[in-house]
Scaffold this active site. Structure first.
Site, PDB file in Angstrom:
ATOM      1  N   GLU A 229      68.138  43.595  88.402  1.00 31.58           N
ATOM      2  CA  GLU A 229      67.608  43.929  87.072  1.00 31.58           C
ATOM      3  C   GLU A 229      66.123  44.240  87.184  1.00 31.58           C
ATOM      4  O   GLU A 229      65.383  43.512  87.826  1.00 31.58           O
ATOM      5  CB  GLU A 229      67.843  42.720  86.158  1.00 31.58           C
ATOM      6  CG  GLU A 229      67.158  42.767  84.824  1.00 31.58           C
ATOM      7  CD  GLU A 229      67.326  41.444  84.049  1.00 31.58           C
ATOM      8  OE1 GLU A 229      68.135  40.592  84.458  1.00 31.58           O
ATOM      9  OE2 GLU A 229      66.621  41.277  83.053  1.00 31.58           O
ATOM     10  N   ASP A 231      63.124  44.589  84.680  1.00 30.25           N
ATOM     11  CA  ASP A 231      62.637  44.460  83.302  1.00 30.25           C
ATOM     12  C   ASP A 231      61.393  45.321  83.111  1.00 30.25           C
ATOM     13  O   ASP A 231      60.338  45.035  83.664  1.00 30.25           O
ATOM     14  CB  ASP A 231      62.296  43.002  82.996  1.00 30.25           C
ATOM     15  CG  ASP A 231      63.525  42.119  82.990  1.00 30.25           C
ATOM     16  OD1 ASP A 231      64.604  42.605  82.625  1.00 30.25           O
ATOM     17  OD2 ASP A 231      63.405  40.939  83.369  1.00 30.25           O
ATOM     18  N   GLU A 234      59.709  43.219  78.254  1.00 34.11           N
ATOM     19  CA  GLU A 234      60.236  42.073  77.512  1.00 34.11           C
ATOM     20  C   GLU A 234      59.067  41.627  76.663  1.00 34.11           C
ATOM     21  O   GLU A 234      58.020  41.226  77.196  1.00 34.11           O
ATOM     22  CB  GLU A 234      60.675  40.970  78.464  1.00 34.11           C
ATOM     23  CG  GLU A 234      61.896  41.377  79.262  1.00 34.11           C
ATOM     24  CD  GLU A 234      62.582  40.175  79.868  1.00 34.11           C
ATOM     25  OE1 GLU A 234      63.609  39.737  79.327  1.00 34.11           O
ATOM     26  OE2 GLU A 234      62.072  39.664  80.870  1.00 34.11           O
ATOM     27  N   HIS A 245      63.715  41.846  89.366  1.00 33.84           N
ATOM     28  CA  HIS A 245      64.601  40.735  89.759  1.00 33.84           C
ATOM     29  C   HIS A 245      65.637  41.285  90.751  1.00 33.84           C
ATOM     30  O   HIS A 245      66.708  41.744  90.336  1.00 33.84           O
ATOM     31  CB  HIS A 245      65.412  40.222  88.570  1.00 33.84           C
ATOM     32  CG  HIS A 245      64.668  39.550  87.465  1.00 33.84           C
ATOM     33  ND1 HIS A 245      64.500  38.187  87.381  1.00 33.84           N
ATOM     34  CD2 HIS A 245      64.106  40.043  86.339  1.00 33.84           C
ATOM     35  CE1 HIS A 245      63.859  37.882  86.262  1.00 33.84           C
ATOM     36  NE2 HIS A 245      63.612  38.983  85.607  1.00 33.84           N
TER      37      HIS A 245
END
Ligand SMILES: *[C@@H]1O[C@H](CO)[C@@H](O)[C@H](O)[C@H]1NC(C)=O
Ligand SMILES: *[C@@H]1O[C@H](CO)[C@@H](O)[C@H](O)[C@H]1NC(C)=O
Length: 456
Positions: A229, A231, A234, A245
């Site tokens: 993932e 991001d 956020e 990640h």
């Protein structure tokens, strides 16, 4: 970053499955994006958005009976995961009336936090970008940049308007898993680096075995759905982070044991890096950079640019840095510089930054263990775009906008992440205080480095 579990609050009388239901028409909202070349020319792609399967009504294929109600599976329809997937269908969605998902103008997507509807209330939502009726739009981000406009002016403490990439199957798992008859057209196949166990159908089977209805409207099964993932965003109006990640796998992977899922005490033993290597300006020492009236002013729309730089400057190189710029009122604002003992001043994510950050904050560098930035780069070649709004049933979003771990000394390095009161993000508090909160994402662009934004 720390958790995305238990957020898929649905409402009591609605449910879900993995055949295709036909009781509600499924019409994907239009969400065109732009693809830009190094020469600066951008072309429009007619992409659309699709709601994740977990939010959908799941009922027996031959009728209106729920397969899942509130936080529990119907044991008659679902004696085991495979039978359940065969007996149950996920249906089409009324995006606006049921879920509060609208497209206020061309290329813009608005996600409302709480939507009162005929069945009660829907909380939060998660949608994916589709290239066609039944295929997600796959992004290859290496040596590319990704840009969008965000409006977080109505997104207070405790909420998270999240834009990220997950390494999901292009068809939502339709071809890989026999039991999945719905596919990307119905938003199946979700995975992320938290290996979420609140997913109701994984790999074409219901996750009903051992399902623990931990919460009024959700629960967790024995399986989780893991994948790398990235991001991009956020955030709420008081805090923001961008975070790679990586995982030790290169496609959506079902985890089963506590060890593989990285659950409980096995956080640093699982398939994925749950912590990530985050860059949150507040946490990294610049507490006046982001917020209402700050350098990046969250009272107004913000253009967010993220660049994926490779070591040799080509599309086949190894990921070596993730850069961030903001654009507001025609001014390009470079990311804030770190001001932390033990970390060289920088405003981008590199392997060295991650190593220094983990050491300075006393965090486990599991990011490096499962592949580091280069490992993240391998996954970045085939990612699905996710756009969501959520509140946090596990730790009240404190990891993003308050002090975390909650019991740590807030003056210890790395603990303070934002100005928010730790109690603001309790789901019952934020749902009652700010049901009208929303986020707008717009002007999504992808392309060559420096091709998707300009200063005025
Ligand atoms: C469970 O499903 C069966 C049919 O498969 C149905 O007859 C029954 O009413 C359902 N139970 C509930 C509580 O919805
Ligand atoms: C992008 O722009 C930045 C700032 O102007 C510059 O330093 C960099 O070399 C440019 N990169 C490319 C690939 O054009």
């Amino acid at each position: 970053m720390y958790t995305k579990v238990a957020t898929a609050l649905s409402f009591a009388s609605l449910v879900l499955g993995q055949q295709v239901g036909t009781l509600t028409a499924e019409t994907h909202p239009s969400l065109p994006i732009q693809v830009c070349t190094a020469a600066g020319a951008c072309t429009t792609e007619d992409t659309t958005a699709v709601l994740d399967a977990n939010w959908r009504w799941t009922h027996v294929t031959d009728g209106y009976t729920n397969c899942y109600t509130g936080n529990a599976w119907n044991e008659t329809a679902c004696p085991d995961g495979a039978t359940c997937a065969a007996n149950c269908a996920i249906d089409g969605a009324d995006y606006e009336a049921t879920y509060g998902i609208t497209t206020p103008e061309t290329g813009a997507l608005r996600l409302n936090f709480v939507t009162s509807n005929a069945d009660g209330a829907n909380v939060g939502s998660r949608v994916y970008l589709l290239a066609s009726e039944d295929k997600y739009r796959l992004f290859n981000l290496l040596n590319q940049e990704f840009t969008l406009d965000v409006d977080v002016s109505n997104l207070p403490c405790g909420l998270n308007g999240a834009v990220y990439f997950s390494e999901m199957d292009e068809d939502g798992g339709l071809s890989r898993f026999e039991g999945n008859k719905a596919g990307a057209a119905y938003g199946t196949g979700y995975c992320d680096s938290q290996c979420p166990q609140d997913i109701k159908f994984i790999n074409g089977e219901a996750n009903s075995e051992g399902w623990d209805g931990s919460d009024e409207n959700s629960g967790a099964g024995k399986y989780g759905s893991c994948c790398a993932e990235m991001d991009i965003w956020e955030a709420n109006s008081d805090a923001t982070a961008y975070t790679p990640h990586p995982c030790s796998v290169t496609e959506q992977t079902r985890c089963e044991s506590e060890a593989d899922c990285g659950a409980g005490d096995s956080r640093y033993a699982g398939i994925c890096d749950k912590d990530g290597c985050d860059f949150n300006s507040y946490r990294m020492g610049d507490q006046s950079f982001y917020g209402p009236g700050s350098t990046v002013d969250t009272a107004k729309p913000i253009t967010v640019v993220t660049q994926f730089i490779t070591d040799d400057g080509t599309d086949t190189g190894s990921l070596s840095a993730i850069k961030r710029f903001y654009v507001q009122d025609g001014t390009v604002i470079p990311n804030s510089l770190t001001v932390i003992d033990g970390i060289d001043a920088t405003n981008e994510i590199t392997e060295e930054y991650c190593e220094q950050q983990k050491t300075a904050f006393g965090d486990n560098n599991y990011f490096k263990t499962v592949g580091g930035l280069a490992g993240m780069g391998k996954s970045l070649t085939k990612m699905v775009l996710v756009l969501s709004i959520w509140d946090d049933h596990a730790v009240s979003m404190n990891w993003l906008d308050s002090n975390y771990p909650t019991d740590a000394d807030p003056t210890a390095p790395g603990v303070a992440r934002g100005r928010c009161d730790p109690a603001d993000g309790l789901p019952e508090t934020v749902e009652a205080a700010h049901p009208d909160a929303y986020v707008i994402y717009s002007n999504i662009k992808v392309g060559a480095i420096n091709s998707t934004f300009t200063a005025a």
